[in-house]
Scaffold this motif. Structure first.
Motif, PDB file in Angstrom:
ATOM      1  N   PRO A   7       0.834  -1.212   0.000  1.00 14.59           N
ATOM      2  CA  PRO A   7       0.000   0.000   0.000  1.00 14.59           C
ATOM      3  C   PRO A   7       0.863   1.254   0.000  1.00 14.59           C
ATOM      4  O   PRO A   7       1.902   1.302   0.654  1.00 14.59           O
ATOM      5  CB  PRO A   7      -0.797  -0.103   1.293  1.00 14.59           C
ATOM      6  CG  PRO A   7      -0.708  -1.522   1.712  1.00 14.59           C
ATOM      7  CD  PRO A   7       0.573  -2.054   1.153  1.00 14.59           C
ATOM      8  N   GLN A  11      -2.978   5.530   0.144  1.00 12.57           N
ATOM      9  CA  GLN A  11      -3.879   4.426   0.477  1.00 12.57           C
ATOM     10  C   GLN A  11      -3.869   4.142   1.974  1.00 12.57           C
ATOM     11  O   GLN A  11      -4.925   3.892   2.572  1.00 12.57           O
ATOM     12  CB  GLN A  11      -3.481   3.172  -0.300  1.00 12.57           C
ATOM     13  CG  GLN A  11      -3.693   3.317  -1.795  1.00 12.57           C
ATOM     14  CD  GLN A  11      -2.969   2.236  -2.576  1.00 12.57           C
ATOM     15  OE1 GLN A  11      -1.941   1.714  -2.146  1.00 12.57           O
ATOM     16  NE2 GLN A  11      -3.513   1.911  -3.736  1.00 12.57           N
ATOM     17  N   ASN A  15      -7.117   4.491   4.548  1.00 15.55           N
ATOM     18  CA  ASN A  15      -7.560   3.403   5.425  1.00 15.55           C
ATOM     19  C   ASN A  15      -7.518   3.802   6.900  1.00 15.55           C
ATOM     20  O   ASN A  15      -8.432   3.491   7.654  1.00 15.55           O
ATOM     21  CB  ASN A  15      -6.711   2.152   5.200  1.00 15.55           C
ATOM     22  CG  ASN A  15      -6.974   1.521   3.853  1.00 15.55           C
ATOM     23  OD1 ASN A  15      -8.040   1.689   3.268  1.00 15.55           O
ATOM     24  ND2 ASN A  15      -5.993   0.815   3.324  1.00 15.55           N
ATOM     25  N   GLU A  21      -9.820   9.892  -1.247  1.00 16.24           N
ATOM     26  CA  GLU A  21      -8.482  10.002  -1.826  1.00 16.24           C
ATOM     27  C   GLU A  21      -8.034  11.459  -1.870  1.00 16.24           C
ATOM     28  O   GLU A  21      -6.877  11.770  -1.585  1.00 16.24           O
ATOM     29  CB  GLU A  21      -8.457   9.404  -3.236  1.00 16.24           C
ATOM     30  CG  GLU A  21      -7.082   9.447  -3.867  1.00 16.24           C
ATOM     31  CD  GLU A  21      -7.014   8.784  -5.222  1.00 16.24           C
ATOM     32  OE1 GLU A  21      -6.009   9.031  -5.917  1.00 16.24           O
ATOM     33  OE2 GLU A  21      -7.928   8.020  -5.587  1.00 16.24           O
TER      34      GLU A  21
END
Length: 95
Positions: A7, A11, A15, A21
């Motif tokens: 990742p 990203q 999370n 984004e």
């Protein structure tokens, strides 16, 4: 990630914080700017070794910024990245 890549920072931020984004990109940009301020603010040197070390410590992030500022300029390099490297390393310059 489907290919087995790890990742990326955006990203991970998405999370960890549960944000979009675009929001994660802003967080990462702010982290980068904050760290540049710290690096540039700590440039006073008391020895030649310390001066050399700080120069390296500043130039490594600069190199990363050059390659990755507008996408992946290393593994998916375009003509612009190639032209910059050739200009820097191979073409003579006028003094």
């Amino acid at each position: 990630m489907e290919r087995g890549d790890v990742p990326k920072s955006i990203q991970c931020c998405m999370n960890e914080r549960g944000v979009s984004e675009a929001a994660a990109r802003e967080v990462i940009k702010e982290l980068i700017m904050d760290n540049w301020r710290v690096i540039n603010g700590d440039r006073a040197c008391s020895s030649s070794f310390e001066e050399y070390f700080k120069s390296v410590a500043i130039n490594v992030p600069r190199t990363s910024l050059f390659f990755y500022h507008h996408g992946d300029g290393y593994s998916k390099s375009d003509e612009e990245t190639r032209d910059h490297i050739i200009s820097l390393l191979l073409q003579p310059f006028k003094i």
